[in-house]
Write an enzyme that holds these catalytic residues in place. Structure first.
Site, PDB file in Angstrom:
ATOM      1  N   SER A 158       0.474  -1.353   0.288  1.00  0.00           N
ATOM      2  CA  SER A 158      -0.079  -0.122   0.091  1.00  0.00           C
ATOM      3  C   SER A 158       1.393   1.396   0.462  1.00  0.00           C
ATOM      4  O   SER A 158       2.107   1.540  -0.914  1.00  0.00           O
ATOM      5  CB  SER A 158      -0.621  -0.010   1.188  1.00  0.00           C
ATOM      6  N   ARG A 227     -12.141   6.578   8.689  1.00  0.00           N
ATOM      7  CA  ARG A 227     -11.318   4.980   8.575  1.00  0.00           C
ATOM      8  C   ARG A 227     -12.466   4.430   8.193  1.00  0.00           C
ATOM      9  O   ARG A 227     -12.244   2.784   7.448  1.00  0.00           O
ATOM     10  CB  ARG A 227     -11.060   4.840  10.682  1.00  0.00           C
ATOM     11  N   ASP A 323      -8.645  -7.205  -5.003  1.00  0.00           N
ATOM     12  CA  ASP A 323      -8.085  -5.258  -4.497  1.00  0.00           C
ATOM     13  C   ASP A 323      -8.479  -4.908  -5.478  1.00  0.00           C
ATOM     14  O   ASP A 323      -7.499  -4.697  -6.588  1.00  0.00           O
ATOM     15  CB  ASP A 323      -6.473  -5.820  -4.275  1.00  0.00           C
ATOM     16  N   HIS A 356      -7.929  -5.268  -0.849  1.00  0.00           N
ATOM     17  CA  HIS A 356      -6.655  -4.684  -0.335  1.00  0.00           C
ATOM     18  C   HIS A 356      -5.397  -5.124   1.160  1.00  0.00           C
ATOM     19  O   HIS A 356      -4.751  -5.356   1.069  1.00  0.00           O
ATOM     20  CB  HIS A 356      -6.533  -3.231   0.187  1.00  0.00           C
ATOM     21  N   ASP A 357      -7.058  -5.495   2.148  1.00  0.00           N
ATOM     22  CA  ASP A 357      -5.971  -5.913   3.041  1.00  0.00           C
ATOM     23  C   ASP A 357      -5.324  -7.510   3.116  1.00  0.00           C
ATOM     24  O   ASP A 357      -4.787  -7.586   3.719  1.00  0.00           O
ATOM     25  CB  ASP A 357      -7.502  -6.451   3.724  1.00  0.00           C
TER      26      ASP A 357
END
Lengths: 387, 200
Positions: A158, A227, A323, A356-357
């Protein structure tokens, strides 16, 4: 002794160290000279006598220097502990691993929440706008301080991947290889858009008070919503389906009201709330802005030209199929540019539902790849240009 | 139907003999990197592969190779003109969607090429098709019609014609059946055809 290694497996207890750099200030991309800069960093393993086994790990947006091992009493190890440690992909029995909090961050390195020596008060918005390239320049000063001239590899996912790529372009002679994961060479309009949503959530909260909220509550709600947005982009449609479905939390039937009732709502609100206690809202503004300014092809004819100096560095680029925040295509574009510039890139796309995690979760697929790649880098002779 | 499986080692050795020392080599459809690893060891080449299968990519990286995980068309586009001394397509071309385009790209990125393909006109295939009335299944074509990755079938004669029409000069050729070299009547007797070529 055994008690500690049982309770804190892997690297055991680790300590964050602090150093003051650039006492006379460092020129930033904005032409401002800024300093002194305090840097928080951790190191694992030992720098060998040839000083050729150093690895710099760059953290993502909300990460810090504590990449691996344990803080006293912590329930969780550092953010990349599953990859860093004795016998792990970044094997601390072999390599000297360094991780530092970035400029503008809020985990020990100078950022908007730090005290401005001129006023004796937190910088707030008096903190200069910084770029990914500035962050890398500070890390380079840290390596000077640690006596590390050359990196075996610089890596990160990232935002950390962007720093790793910037390293290769800014300091090609200091970088033998790059492992960039789930990242991009420039922020796309969609990525800028999500960051703008993050910033507007914070700035729309009256508690933000133009960045001057230290000592008070601060924009707690705004940061929490910011967030939540972030977390949506870190997951994938399928991943959310698997993780939450349409399940309700603590209810059998719909309540027909606006309390949180779907599991996904509970998850997001929990992520938002817990983040507020561990992150500075102004740092979020500065870091997201730095990412939005990030474009490696700036000041170059195109991306290929940006990588022209990196022909001796080996690249490992890892993407994840689900992602959508940093889609695989962006890493393919990097691979293409490196290759067209005459460099060596391995591109690998991991099939994953985690979105993405995945870069933090799917370590079992990444570890063997990273291990082999590092072995290759360590055993590849570098064609040194004469002079 | 033959139970004989394809012997790859003879193909690899034939390729290795024609691979320039210390050269830059691209293997299209490199699988788990077995051939490239041999070329690295025997010829000290700088080896790069393109491979679509995820597990194969991992194994190739574990062999210390540089790999692109993806399809051929995309992988070739990543390279500048004449980036490689040699581009290899070993038993790949029959599985590629657009062979003509890939061969044009091969000529662009590579100085020379080696193409290895199963000869569809081998007598056993002819026998199966002409007399038994069945789609050929053999060591080099081991799949049934419904699960075969093979999209294109060509024979030695077809290939020679293609090379003539598309200005590929043949530098050397070799033919194998059951791992043994075939010298006469290759279009009838060869299971595998190997061509070392250069675009004119």
């Amino acid at each position: 002794m055994n008690e500690i290694s049982d309770r804190y497996p892997g690297l055991g207890l680790t300590q964050t160290q602090h150093v003051r750099l650039c006492p006379e200030g460092m020129p930033l991309d904005t032409q401002v000279t800024f300093g002194p800069i305090d840097v928080a960093y951790e190191t694992y393993g030992r720098l060998n006598d040839n000083k050729d086994n150093a690895i710099l790990v760059c953290h993502a947006l909300s990460g810090g220097a504590h990449a691996a091992g344990w803080m006293e009493g912590a329930s969780q190890p550092g953010w990349w502990d599953n990859m860093i440690g004795p016998g792990k992909a970044f094997d601390t029995d072999k390599y000297f691993v360094i991780c530092a909090n970035v400029l503008g961050g809020c985990y020990g390195t100078t950022g908007p929440a730090s005290i401005d020596p001129e006023t004796g008060k937190p910088y707030g918005l008096r903190f200069p706008v910084v770029t990914v390239s500035d962050m890398v320049n500070v890390q380079a000063r840290l390596l000077d301080h640690l006596g590390v001239e050359e990196l075996l590899t610089v890596t990160g996912g990232s935002m950390g991947g962007m720093l790793a790529l910037q390293w290769a372009v800014s300091y090609p002679k200091r970088v033998r290889s790059v492992i960039a994961i789930a990242t991009t060479y420039r922020h796309s309009p969609q990525q800028i858009a999500f960051n703008e949503l993050t910033r507007q959530s914070i700035m729309a909260d009256p508690g933000w008070n133009n960045g001057d909220y230290y000592g008070g509550e601060g924009p707690r709600l705004g940061l929490a919503v910011a967030r939540m947005t972030g977390h949506i982009t870190y997951l994938s449609d399928k991943g959310m389906e698997l993780k939450f479905g349409r399940r309700l939390r603590a209810r059998e039937k719909y309540g027909f009201d606006f309390s949180k009732e779907f599991e996904v709502e509970t998850y997001l609100q929990h992520q938002g709330k817990s983040f507020v206690n561990r992150f500075d809202a102004n740092s979020m503004l500065y870091l997201t802005k730095a990412l939005d300014y990030f474009d490696l092809s700036d000041n170059h004819q195109d991306l290929t030209e940006a990588f022209k100096g990196c022909q001796d560095s080996l690249f490992l680029l890892v993407a994840f199929s689900s992602d959508w925040l940093y889609p695989a295509q962006q890493l393919k574009d990097i691979a293409r540019a490196v290759r067209r510039a005459g460099g060596d890139a391995t591109y690998y796309e991991i099939n994953s539902d985690y979105g993405h995690d995945a870069f933090l979760l799917d370590y079992e697929k990444q570890a063997p790849l990273v291990q082999s790649f590092l072995h290759r880098v360590a055993t590849t002779e570098i064609p040194r240009q004469p002079g | 139907m033959t139970k004989k499986t394809l012997r790859r080692q003879e193909i690899y050795d034939w390729i290795a003999e024609r691979t320039i020392q210390n050269g830059k080599v691209l293997d299209i459809g490199c699988g788990d990197g077995e051939l490239l690893a041999q070329l690295v060891q025997e010829r000290q080449v700088h080896g790069t592969g393109i491979e679509i299968d995820e597990d194969c990519v991992v194994r190739a990286v574990q062999r210390g190779l540089s790999v692109h995980h993806g399809n051929v068309e995309e992988g070739l586009d990543h390279y500048a003109d004449k980036s490689f001394d040699l581009v290899i397509m070993s038993l790949t071309i029959q599985e590629i969607k657009d062979p003509l385009h890939v061969l044009q790209e091969t000529a662009r990125v590579g100085k020379k090429a080696i193409v290895v393909f199963p000869n569809f006109a081998h007598w056993r295939s002819r026998w199966q098709l002409a007399l038994a009335g069945r789609a050929p299944v053999s060591g080099t074509l081991p799949h049934k019609w419904y699960n075969s990755p093979n999209l294109h079938f060509c024979s030695v004669l077809d290939w020679e014609e293609f090379c003539r029409e598309n200005d590929w000069k043949c530098l050397d050729r070799g033919f194998l059946a059951a791992g043994h070299p075939i010298r006469w009547l290759p279009n009838l007797r060869a299971e595998v055809a190997m061509y070392f070529m250069e675009k004119q």
